[in-house]
Write an enzyme that holds these catalytic residues in place. Structure first.
Site, PDB file in Angstrom:
ATOM      1  N   CYS A   1      56.288  35.881  63.378  1.00 26.59           N
ATOM      2  CA  CYS A   1      57.346  34.995  63.850  1.00 26.59           C
ATOM      3  C   CYS A   1      58.213  34.553  62.678  1.00 26.59           C
ATOM      4  CB  CYS A   1      56.739  33.791  64.555  1.00 26.59           C
ATOM      5  SG  CYS A   1      57.967  32.632  65.192  1.00 26.59           S
TER       6      CYS A   1
ATOM      7  N   ASP B   1      47.502  40.532  80.415  1.00 27.84           N
ATOM      8  CA  ASP B   1      48.537  41.529  80.117  1.00 27.84           C
ATOM      9  C   ASP B   1      47.918  42.907  80.298  1.00 27.84           C
ATOM     10  OD1 ASP B   1      51.266  42.197  78.931  1.00 27.84           O
ATOM     11  OD2 ASP B   1      49.932  43.251  77.542  1.00 27.84           O
TER      12      ASP B   1
ATOM     13  N   ASP C   1      50.235  42.354  72.551  1.00 23.28           N
ATOM     14  CA  ASP C   1      49.669  42.147  73.887  1.00 23.28           C
ATOM     15  C   ASP C   1      49.048  40.763  74.021  1.00 23.28           C
ATOM     16  OD1 ASP C   1      50.449  44.726  74.488  1.00 23.28           O
ATOM     17  OD2 ASP C   1      48.523  45.589  73.912  1.00 23.28           O
TER      18      ASP C   1
ATOM     19  N   GLU D   1      51.439  39.773  85.679  1.00 22.23           N
ATOM     20  CA  GLU D   1      52.855  40.121  85.593  1.00 22.23           C
ATOM     21  C   GLU D   1      53.210  41.072  86.723  1.00 22.23           C
ATOM     22  OE1 GLU D   1      56.025  41.210  82.007  1.00 22.23           O
ATOM     23  OE2 GLU D   1      53.907  41.709  81.808  1.00 22.23           O
TER      24      GLU D   1
END
Length: 393
Positions: A340, A184, A350, A267
């Site tokens: 979460c 990332d 990240d 990405e």
């Protein structure tokens, strides 16, 4: 496959004058051919331009073109031919990537180069002989893997000289340590890996301050003066040092990732669109995300059983829990840690995105390996016999 090996050279004062004359002749031949193509209304081709070059050498205005080797002059026409072909393919949609603009005239203040074919140079023990230039003292930082097919002599804006050889290399076999890694990319931290490692980019603040100070001095100098040229050269040297630091960092990181992992997942970032943000344009440009991706893709072809996979930019890597797969939605950039709601685990923003990038990259790599296989079904497909069972409602 072909690769480039670049070395630093240290010409003498007489050789610098000969190289300057060579660069000027190559630039004039390229610009004359481009001007002739524009005046004629269409690109005439290399053969017509070569005959025009032969005729121009017989005139009094271009008689000094005979003082240099004819090989780099012909290579300049080949470069113009490649530029026009790329432009035509871009117009027709046959070339991938962004649109290519038509060739432009070369400038004296830009980087200068001249390419020699195999017949116009010779390798010696510690020097390289170029036609009508002489033996150039070369800093051999590493041996050449094979006999070069061509060499390009380069002078950058900082006044440094280089030789760039085109050689043939064979893929090497290196045993990978890991199956894959997700990367990332960011600004403050250049890369966060799916393993939890954070890689910081070099600090350019000191060099940027020096460059800004010298640029203010350049704005006060009179155009065409020697003082302005000295300040311009100092700025070019500082910018070259900054570029060398960035290139060294990107080379080392990309080499390590490709060697240690079978799959490197990245990405697909819209760098050209992100640079339009004037608040982040400098930081994004200094990071070199596009260069890092190109290095990873190029080095994956050099080492066997390596892949660099680029996932879609619309993949919600920051919106999904890497542990349970729960999607919590879009987050503000100021949120750096996430808890979460489903499994209760805490994630670094990240690091969680890097793990999701790794998962998507491994899936894409497996899909490409499956669909790209050479073997096919041995027997033709046969229709199945009708079933005698009754469907039970």
């Amino acid at each position: 496959m072909k690769a480039r090996y670049q070395y630093r050279i240290y010409p003498t004062n007489q050789q610098k004058q000969s190289l300057a004359q060579l660069f000027g002749c190559v630039r004039v031949v390229f610009n004359d051919a481009l001007a002739f193509s524009k005046e004629s209304g269409k690109y005439p081709g290399v053969s017509v331009l070569s005959s025009q070059l032969t005729l121009s050498k017989k005139t009094a205005e271009r008689e000094w073109l005979k003082d240099v080797s004819s090989v780099p002059l012909q290579q300049a026409l080949q470069d113009l031919d490649v530029a026009y072909r790329n432009f035509f393919k871009s117009i027709k949609g046959e070339r991938k990537g962004p649109k290519v603009s038509p060739p432009r005239f070369k400038k004296k203040t830009s980087q200068q180069s001249a390419r020699f074919a195999k017949t116009a140079f010779k390798l010696k023990a510690s020097k390289v002989y170029l036609a009508k230039i002489g033996d150039l003292k070369t800093k051999w930082s590493r041996p050449l893997p094979s006999e070069p097919s061509s060499v390009t002599v380069i002078k950058d804006c900082a006044g440094r000289y280089f030789l760039s050889f085109v050689v043939e290399i064979l893929p090497v076999t290196v045993e990978p340590e890991n199956q894959g890694v997700g990367v990332d990319l960011g600004i403050k931290t250049f890369a966060v890996l799916s393993t939890g490692e954070k890689v910081s980019s070099p600090n350019y603040d000191k060099l940027n301050r020096k460059i800004r100070r010298e640029q203010r001095k350049l704005a006060r100098r009179i155009k065409g003066s020697k003082r302005r040229e000295r300040v311009r050269l100092r700025i070019a040297k500082l910018q070259a040092r900054k570029a060398d630091i960035r290139k060294d960092f990107l080379h080392k990181l990309s080499t390590r990732l490709v060697r240690e992992n079978s799959v490197v997942a990245l990405e697909d970032l819209n760098v050209s669109g992100m640079v339009k943000n004037r608040c982040l344009a400098r930081a994004i440009s200094e990071a070199g995300w596009g260069t890092f991706r190109a290095m990873c893709e190029a080095k994956s072809t050099v080492i066997e059983d390596r892949q660099t996979v680029v996932i879609s930019r619309w993949e919600p890597t920051s919106q999904i829990c890497s542990g349970c797969g729960y999607r919590w939605g879009k987050l503000d950039l100021s949120v750096r840690e996430v808890v979460c709601l489903n499994c209760g685990s805490m994630h670094c923003r990240d690091g969680n995105a890097a793990k999701n990038i790794e998962k998507s990259g491994l899936e894409l790599a497996q899909d490409s390996n499956w669909t790209g296989r050479v073997c096919k079904t041995g027997l033709p497909a046969m229709p199945a016999e009708p079933s005698t069972c009754l469907d039970v409602a």
